[in-house]
Design a protein around this motif. Structure first.
Motif, PDB file in Angstrom:
ATOM      1  N   ASP A  98       0.811  -1.214   0.000  1.00  0.00           N
ATOM      2  CA  ASP A  98       0.000   0.000   0.000  1.00  0.00           C
ATOM      3  C   ASP A  98       0.848   1.270   0.000  1.00  0.00           C
ATOM      4  O   ASP A  98       0.325   2.374   0.103  1.00  0.00           O
ATOM      5  N   GLY A  99       2.173   1.117  -0.097  1.00  0.00           N
ATOM      6  CA  GLY A  99       3.065   2.259  -0.122  1.00  0.00           C
ATOM      7  C   GLY A  99       3.405   2.831   1.241  1.00  0.00           C
ATOM      8  O   GLY A  99       4.163   3.800   1.340  1.00  0.00           O
ATOM      9  N   GLU A 100       2.890   2.235   2.307  1.00  0.00           N
ATOM     10  CA  GLU A 100       3.155   2.744   3.654  1.00  0.00           C
ATOM     11  C   GLU A 100       4.601   2.484   4.088  1.00  0.00           C
ATOM     12  O   GLU A 100       5.153   3.218   4.907  1.00  0.00           O
ATOM     13  N   GLN A 101       5.217   1.447   3.542  1.00  0.00           N
ATOM     14  CA  GLN A 101       6.613   1.134   3.840  1.00  0.00           C
ATOM     15  C   GLN A 101       7.366   0.944   2.518  1.00  0.00           C
ATOM     16  O   GLN A 101       6.961   0.128   1.689  1.00  0.00           O
ATOM     17  N   GLN A 102       8.436   1.704   2.362  1.00  0.00           N
ATOM     18  CA  GLN A 102       9.205   1.650   1.121  1.00  0.00           C
ATOM     19  C   GLN A 102      10.703   1.593   1.423  1.00  0.00           C
ATOM     20  O   GLN A 102      11.187   2.249   2.349  1.00  0.00           O
ATOM     21  N   LEU A 103      11.406   0.828   0.635  1.00  0.00           N
ATOM     22  CA  LEU A 103      12.863   0.785   0.690  1.00  0.00           C
ATOM     23  C   LEU A 103      13.408   1.620  -0.457  1.00  0.00           C
ATOM     24  O   LEU A 103      12.903   1.542  -1.583  1.00  0.00           O
ATOM     25  N   VAL A 104      14.420   2.442  -0.171  1.00  0.00           N
ATOM     26  CA  VAL A 104      14.995   3.333  -1.175  1.00  0.00           C
ATOM     27  C   VAL A 104      16.476   3.003  -1.344  1.00  0.00           C
ATOM     28  O   VAL A 104      17.209   2.841  -0.362  1.00  0.00           O
ATOM     29  N   GLY A 105      16.921   2.898  -2.576  1.00  0.00           N
ATOM     30  CA  GLY A 105      18.331   2.677  -2.870  1.00  0.00           C
ATOM     31  C   GLY A 105      18.728   3.447  -4.116  1.00  0.00           C
ATOM     32  O   GLY A 105      17.938   3.557  -5.062  1.00  0.00           O
ATOM     33  N   LYS A 141       5.261   5.537   6.155  1.00  0.00           N
ATOM     34  CA  LYS A 141       4.134   6.478   6.118  1.00  0.00           C
ATOM     35  C   LYS A 141       4.637   7.852   5.669  1.00  0.00           C
ATOM     36  O   LYS A 141       5.056   8.008   4.539  1.00  0.00           O
ATOM     37  N   ASN A 142       4.650   8.847   6.569  1.00  0.00           N
ATOM     38  CA  ASN A 142       5.042  10.205   6.182  1.00  0.00           C
ATOM     39  C   ASN A 142       6.451  10.574   6.632  1.00  0.00           C
ATOM     40  O   ASN A 142       6.822  11.747   6.622  1.00  0.00           O
TER      41      ASN A 142
END
Length: 346
Positions: free
Chosen positions: A268-275, A294-295
């Motif tokens: 749902d996009g509430e938790q995202q990993l960024v690399g 979240k935010n």
């Protein structure tokens, strides 16, 4: 353990590189997570929220200097009058920066207030203009400095009187920046943004001496910054964000480019990993890793030195953190809960 001559070489190299990077102007590798210092038109330019608060910290050259360069900032900005201005709004914000450079404890404190106006152009683009005004203080601890005439061939000896004289140890002045932004978002999967700003447009004088020696101008030269970034939703799991940044001041320039990926961990996009990975031309490779909950966004980068300084610092350049929280107002304050840039919720 480095011998004194090697330390002298390293300090000279660090000083030269620091000057080449925007004449020692404060800067972050994560320029995209320090929006108000990059461009005052970014004030209230928040594609996926109504307000944001952030903090940045950078630690540089700790591997070669007993007192590393440390830069930190806190900022906040918000959109106002969204319900009173047709197809537009104002952005209000402020930022505080604090920098400590080297064993002389050259300390810089900057406090800026900024304002920007944002105008929708139809349904798929946005044009913004903004400016900020701030107060700057710089001070230095002269007793911690070592001068060339105190070097005895082996060591720096503070007991040797130096002929270097400074009229004052602290200075204050006002500073001003202006900028413009443009964003294009034709659909929910595409977002492109470009901006340009000019810093130090008033060219304040910055010197610990009352007057300039012949042939020397202590006024701060204007600094020009341009950037572009995009956000493209590949599918329900991946968003791709390419970015580029260029700045020039007094003939010295910096060019950085790269991209990062947001990966949807929770569906749902509430938790995202960024690399991601960036490259500062002729200076450093910059890997990035982060997490979005979240935010709240937490990002970490590390500057892997690729320049000639790498043989002294072992490729260990700088590390940097950015923490950002953003959100929406209540429905009674003219809120909007849609995003101008791609997200995983639609």
């Amino acid at each position: 353990m480095l011998n004194p001559m090697k330390k002298l070489i390293i300090l000279s190299a660090c000083s030269a590189i620091a000057f080449s990077i925007n004449a020692q102007d404060l800067h972050f590798s994560q320029w995209f997570n320090s929006p108000l210092t990059t461009n005052p038109a970014n004030t209230g330019f928040i594609p996926d929220a109504d307000y944001r608060l952030g903090a940045n910290y950078r630690n540089q050259w700790s591997s070669v200097m007993s007192v590393p360069y440390q830069t930190m900032s806190i900022f906040g900005d918000a959109q106002v009058f969204r319900s009173r201005i047709q197809s537009g709004w104002l952005g209000l914000g402020g930022v505080i920066l604090h920098d400590v450079a080297g064993s002389g404890s050259l300390t810089t404190t900057r406090v800026y207030g900024s304002i920007a106006y944002h105008q929708m152009l139809g349904y798929s683009s946005l044009l913004t203009a903004g400016f900020n005004v701030g107060w700057v203080n710089k001070n230095i601890n002269r007793s911690d400095l070592k001068f060339p005439d105190q070097f005895d061939g082996k060591f720096f000896d503070n007991s040797i009187p130096s002929n270097v004289y400074m009229d004052r140890n602290s200075i204050n002045y006002f500073d001003m920046q202006v900028g413009m932004n443009y964003a294009y978002f034709p659909n929910s999967k595409t977002y492109v943004n470009a901006g340009f700003s000019v810093q130090h447009i008033n060219q304040a004088r910055e010197s610990f001496f009352k007057s300039d020696p012949p042939g020397f101008d202590s006024r701060i030269p204007a600094r020009y910054i341009g950037f572009m970034n995009g956000s493209f939703k590949v599918n329900n799991l991946v968003i791709l964000n390419p970015m580029g940044y260029y700045t020039n001041q007094a003939g010295s320039s910096e060019l950085v480019g790269g991209l990062n990926l947001q990966y949807n961990l929770s569906g749902d996009g509430e938790q995202q990993l960024v690399g991601g990975l960036y490259y500062r031309l002729g200076d450093a490779v910059i890997p990035m890793v982060g997490f979005i909950y979240k935010n709240i966004r937490l990002m970490f980068t590390y500057d892997v030195t690729t320049s000639s300084l790498s043989k002294y610092n072992g490729n260990r350049g700088a590390w940097e953190f950015a923490l950002i929280q953003q959100g929406f107002y209540t429905q009674y304050n003219g809120n909007r809960h849609e995003s101008l840039c791609p997200d995983f919720k639609r």
